[in-house]
Enzyme design. Sequence first.
Site, short mmCIF file in Angstrom:
data_model
loop_
_atom_site.label_atom_id
_atom_site.label_comp_id
_atom_site.label_asym_id
_atom_site.label_seq_id
_atom_site.Cartn_x
_atom_site.Cartn_y
_atom_site.Cartn_z
N LYS A 84 0.62 -1.23 -0.09
CA LYS A 84 0.03 0.05 -0.10
C LYS A 84 1.13 1.18 0.01
CE LYS A 84 -3.88 0.07 3.01
NZ LYS A 84 -4.33 0.02 4.31
O1 G3P Z 1 -7.51 1.02 7.15
C1 G3P Z 1 -7.83 2.09 6.39
C2 G3P Z 1 -9.33 2.62 6.86
O2 G3P Z 1 -10.13 1.60 6.75
C3 G3P Z 1 -9.33 3.23 7.83
O3 G3P Z 1 -10.49 4.12 7.85
O4 G3P Z 1 -11.92 5.98 8.42
O5 G3P Z 1 -11.52 4.16 10.04
O6 G3P Z 1 -9.89 5.51 9.85
P1 G3P Z 1 -10.90 4.98 9.17
#
Ligand code: G3P
Length: 213
Positions: A84
């Site tokens: 990534k």
């Molecule tokens: O792993 C990346 C993503 O899924 C995290 O998103 O918005 O939960 O911080 P968020």
Amino acid sequence: MQLLLDSANFEEARTCAEWGWVSGITTNPTILAKSGKSTEKTLVKLKKIISGPIFYQLTQETIEEMVKEAKLAADILNKQLVLKIPATEVGFQATAILSKKYTCAVTSIFSPAQALVAHAAGAKYALYYHNRAKRLMKNGKHLAGELVLALKRTDTTVIAASLKSPDELVQARNAGVPILTTTFEILKQMMRHDLSDKAVADFILTGTGLLDK
Ligand code: G3P
């Protein structure tokens, strides 16, 4: 369509492997920090549990260091590695170099234009944050569909992350996103419906099967 686990928790990974319908695992630096072990030990252990792709996010900020870090990740994860790489100017440049050797996913994409650059740089995946886009962008709920359209008839596939409910996975899928990554809790929720539980309970009470005498 594929579902991935967004976690570096060994128990969760083990359960997903047993379930048999979770195709791989996505991590990021925050998720890896929560494992309480060194990143190397965590990746080595995840590799023993998961047979599908394991996404590892580069943390370095220069091309030289990113290339070094990618090699270390590849030494641990071999063919299971998906790198990534953040959607930044340096990240896109790193993608153009690293995609010649490794499978790359550009992450934190928030616009179709960034998705086009990810494709041009050779990324196999363009990963966006569904819930964050909905919360933080005026037209964020349309981002999934816009990314799918922008990458139509290319070999770069959209992945949705930051999915905070089973409904959000369905939203992303219905917008055409073929790969969805989410937490263990949400994957578990996706299997359940009160009416399914009730129907099964009724059959157990009233029915017979081959193993019944
Ligand atoms: O792993 C990346 C993503 O899924 C995290 O998103 O918005 O939960 O911080 P968020």
